[in-house]
Design an enzyme around this catalytic site. Structure first.
Site, short mmCIF file in Angstrom:
data_model
loop_
_atom_site.label_atom_id
_atom_site.label_comp_id
_atom_site.label_asym_id
_atom_site.label_seq_id
_atom_site.Cartn_x
_atom_site.Cartn_y
_atom_site.Cartn_z
N TYR A 1 0.81 -1.22 0.00
CA TYR A 1 0.00 0.00 0.00
C TYR A 1 0.85 1.27 0.00
O TYR A 1 0.41 2.31 -0.50
CB TYR A 1 -1.00 -0.03 1.16
N ARG B 1 1.31 1.76 -3.63
CA ARG B 1 0.07 2.25 -4.24
C ARG B 1 -0.18 3.71 -3.86
O ARG B 1 -0.64 4.51 -4.67
CB ARG B 1 -1.12 1.40 -3.79
N HIS C 1 -14.81 1.77 -0.60
CA HIS C 1 -13.71 0.86 -0.28
C HIS C 1 -12.57 1.54 0.47
O HIS C 1 -11.46 1.02 0.53
CB HIS C 1 -13.18 0.20 -1.56
N SER D 1 -16.08 -3.63 -13.58
CA SER D 1 -16.14 -4.95 -14.20
C SER D 1 -17.50 -5.59 -14.10
O SER D 1 -17.84 -6.51 -14.85
CB SER D 1 -15.11 -5.89 -13.55
#
Length: 230
Positions: free
Chosen positions: A53, A56, A106, A174
């Site tokens: 993370y 990221r 999220h 998706s």
């Protein structure tokens, strides 16, 4: 007054250089999801998870919004009714573009969470397992992101928004990750016009009343322009 609810996924940030889950060359391709995006993975190897993370977070901090993000911010500014963005993304590109009404279902890379007392704070660029919580001092710092097996944030507020939406738009998702994959059915149940804007048809494309396909930086500004024209 038209109430618009927009769901965004990784596809909207891909053109800003942030890889999707399926990006063959991205960060996700280098790790098993079970190791870096589950509570069990964090319990096994917290340093690995923090390293992942941290990478990221650094990548997201350097990324800039693209035309799709800016178009949604313009929609919020110019549309006569309410516009809510519900994002599955943990980057802050919507906010960087100027959107203000955003739910991060999220979580967010720029936030930290204490696993001991649930305190949240602004995350430093680099975090480690030994970082003490500013409130309780426990060395239980973790990223404030929702991992697989955990409940997404603000689900009651999202459900309320879907129940009152006149238009529901899904962008760059998706259609495979629940509960977000079922938002189109919820919005449709309450009478919303449903729209998919995606690079290619999602797993649930047939559930939408309207679909437009192509790069987010093309299809999102075009849809926003059409919507603002009425």
């Amino acid at each position: 007054m038209t109430n618009i609810v927009i769901l965004t996924g990784a596809g909207i940030s891909a053109e800003s250089g942030l890889g999707t889950f399926r990006d063959a060359h991205g960060l996700w391709a280098q790790h098993r999801i079970e190791d870096v995006a589950t509570p069990e993975g964090f319990a096994r190897n917290p340093q690995l998870v923090h390293d992942f993370y941290n990478a990221r977070r650094d990548q997201a901090a350097k990324a800039q919004p693209n035309a799709a993000h800016y178009a949604l911010a313009q929609l919020e500014k110019d549309h006569a009714g309410p516009v809510l963005i519900v994002t599955q993304n943990v980057d802050s590109l919507h906010e960087k573009a100027g959107s203000q009404n955003v739910i991060h279902m999220h979580g967010a890379l720029d936030r930290a969470l204490c696993a001991a007392c649930d305190h949240r704070w602004v995350a430093p660029l680099v975090m480690s397992p030994n970082d003490p919580c500013p409130r309780c001092a426990s060395p239980a710092t973790r990223p404030d992101v929702v991992w697989f097996g955990e409940i997404p944030y603000q689900m009651e507020q999202i459900a309320e928004a879907l129940s009152t939406a006149d238009i529901f738009v899904s962008i760059g998702t998706s259609g495979e990750v629940y509960p977000a994959a079922n938002f189109v059915a919820e919005a449709d149940h309450f009478g919303a016009h449903t729209v998919e804007l995606n690079l290619e048809p999602s797993a649930g494309a047939s559930r939408f009343a309207e679909c437009r396909f192509g790069p987010a930086s093309d299809v999102v500004p075009a849809w926003v322009a059409d919507t603002l024209k009425g």
